[in-house]
Design an enzyme around this catalytic site. Sequence first.
Site, PDB file in Angstrom:
ATOM      1  CD  GLU A 157      15.859  -6.929  -0.945  1.00 31.32           C
ATOM      2  OE1 GLU A 157      16.300  -7.455   0.121  1.00 31.32           O
ATOM      3  OE2 GLU A 157      15.385  -7.316  -2.289  1.00 31.32           O
ATOM      4  CE1 TYR A 210      11.058  -3.620   3.216  1.00 34.59           C
ATOM      5  CE2 TYR A 210      12.680  -4.797   3.105  1.00 34.59           C
ATOM      6  CZ  TYR A 210      11.060  -4.014   2.495  1.00 34.59           C
ATOM      7  OH  TYR A 210      11.314  -4.811   1.655  1.00 34.59           O
ATOM      8  NE  ARG A 241      17.118 -11.295   0.848  1.00 32.27           N
ATOM      9  CZ  ARG A 241      15.503 -12.048  -0.084  1.00 32.27           C
ATOM     10  NH1 ARG A 241      14.542 -11.388   0.391  1.00 32.27           N
ATOM     11  NH2 ARG A 241      15.915 -11.618  -1.437  1.00 32.27           N
ATOM     12  CG  HIS A 251      12.316  -2.469  -1.732  1.00 26.13           C
ATOM     13  ND1 HIS A 251      11.152  -2.742  -2.674  1.00 26.13           N
ATOM     14  CD2 HIS A 251      12.394  -2.851  -0.485  1.00 26.13           C
ATOM     15  CE1 HIS A 251      10.646  -4.572  -1.911  1.00 26.13           C
ATOM     16  NE2 HIS A 251      11.446  -4.190  -0.421  1.00 26.13           N
ATOM     17  CD  GLN A 270      -0.272  -9.451 -14.586  1.00 29.57           C
ATOM     18  OE1 GLN A 270       0.547  -9.527 -15.510  1.00 29.57           O
ATOM     19  NE2 GLN A 270      -1.526  -9.664 -15.000  1.00 29.57           N
TER      20      GLN A 270
END
Length: 530
Positions: free
Chosen positions: A25, A27, A75, A113, A200
């Site tokens: 992701e 990081y 991961r 991201h 949301q």
Amino acid sequence: MADFVNCAALAQSAGYDGVEVMGSEGYLINEFIAARTNQRDDEWGGAYENRIRLPIEIVRRTREKVGPDFIIIYRLSMLDLVEGGSTADEVVQLAKAIEAAGATILNTGIGWHEARIPTIATSVPRAAFAWVTKRLKGEVSIPLVATNRINTPEVAEGLLAEGYCDMVSMARPLLADAAFVQKARQNRADEINTCIGCNQACLDHTFAGKITSCLVNPRACHETELVIAPAETAKKIAVVGAGPAGLAFAVTAAERGHDVTLIEAANEVGGQFNIARKIPGKEEFGETLRYFRRQLELTGVKLRLNTRAEANALADEGFDEIVLATGVSPRTPEIDGVDHPRTLSYLDVLRDEVPVGKTVAVIGAGGIGHDVSEYLVERHEPPSIDRFFRTWGVDPEYKTAGGRTAPQVEPAERQVFLMQRSTGKVGERLGRTTGWIHRAALKMHGVVTASGVSYNRIDDQGLHVTIDGAEKTLPVDHVVICAGQEPLRDLHDDLVARGCSVRLIGGADVAAELDAKRAIDQGVRLAAAI
Ligand SMILES: Cc1cc2nc3c(=O)[nH]c(=O)nc-3n(C[C@H](O)[C@H](O)[C@H](O)COP(=O)(O)OP(=O)(O)OC[C@H]3O[C@@H](n4cnc5c(N)ncnc54)[C@H](O)[C@@H]3O)c2cc1C
Ligand SMILES: Cc1cc2nc3c(=O)[nH]c(=O)nc-3n(C[C@H](O)[C@H](O)[C@H](O)COP(=O)(O)O)c2cc1C
Ligand code: SF4
């Protein structure tokens, strides 16, 4: 590295069975791996072997510290979806090295991201990225985990049966329904409250520093505060309106033992969710209605469809409580010529499917304005992974580093102008983690946006506006109004005058800034307290 190792050791001493090392992701660990971000000139930078030393060392040293039986999941970023990301071969090389360093399981990471390709939103087809995990099958001997938008037991079972992976990871589906696994095991999958991928109340909350929860399950992470206990006194309760607010209230109140009658004017439950699920990419919203329909049966709510509630008849039935969940009516702005035949409301377009011309102006750029624009420019087809990848530029053959390719956008079905009266960026107030997707989708389809617009007149020539002091005429076939909503609560005063105890929830209570998160939350909270 010492911190990673120490963290795992602390987890072990606290009684955990294992840890997951987050190597994806975008990081820190991932930043070491990718050439794009690793600009070091020491032994931790340069060649790929150097760049992957950090994850390998972390796993190796952690294994050394925690012993052979503690679970270490790594991961691995299997598809970076950014320029300068890893290649398919590099991913395989790293997977093998991580296995050799002592990992127990490999989990799949998809997209940084920073990637500009949706990876977990509603519009991402279910299990869209499981093929990436499958590519590693046979390359390593430790179990492989597929992830992202695997939200039903059927999808999960299918992936396992077809050899995509050895395990499946779910994050949000377990927020949506804490009993997911139990229900699946007991062949009660139709009772599962399905994650609709909206973000949301989970990720949007996380990024805003609020407690994570779930739109379809407001009890998520509020279990000790929002308690659903049997009612002390069973009451006879009428609920008017079977939108999200009324449904959430009705099933929760009935679960507590109240005698609940749900009255709905339409021939089906769901309210505006029946409209929302027609938007391309929002098909998942239908799952919430499937869940509620099943819960109505299970909790014994007495459902009266095709019944418009009237104040006198309602008052005469002798209910202890009447809950008005009647929703909203669209607001019509005061524009000269707003009653012109070329003017439509979003309900005309989405609910009644009135034919719409090839050039359209949409007035109001909130959530509904964006959805209407997507509905008008995109082709309407069931979700398809291939089409999704083509549109956003994911390379299913993984020939390029990062797995990106040039997007192939289908021609827009219409020319749409999306406008708002307020100044500032169009779509700025959409969801934090999904707004960019809607803005990008409209841009890809050539939707022209404008803010700070004054609407002067609608007539046979089209829509006359003033933008930045300049008057313009947009010669559009139709003008679609998405200019907010008003509470629909015409029964309220008559019922109060007749001495009834009346409560308002959802849009009937407050229409401004209304969304299903608030509607469902309010319904559940009132039902827990009544
Ligand atoms: C295109 C579109 C997209 C949307 N997308 C999202 C989204 O992505 N996320 C989100 O959170 N929200 C979204 N929403 C908004 C969401 O659907 C609403 O906030 C939510 O439905 C409001 O719930 P409610 O129960 O208050 O009212 P409603 O859903 O409006 O339901 C009210 C119900 O009451 C019934 N009713 C009214 N009067 C009577 C009467 N006298 N007797 C009997 N029945 C009556 C109506 O028929 C209706 O079924 C979207 C809405 C639209 C239109
Ligand atoms: C509340 C919440 C917080 C998350 N935080 C992170 C995070 O900090 N970093 C990250 O890479 N992924 C994060 N994720 C994404 C998950 O790790 C996971 O990739 C994703 O949710 C999987 O898809 P699924 O929810 O459809 O099962 C988060 C997800 C949720 C629901
Ligand atoms: S808030 Fe939406 S995306 Fe998040 S868990 Fe609930 S249904 Fe899924």
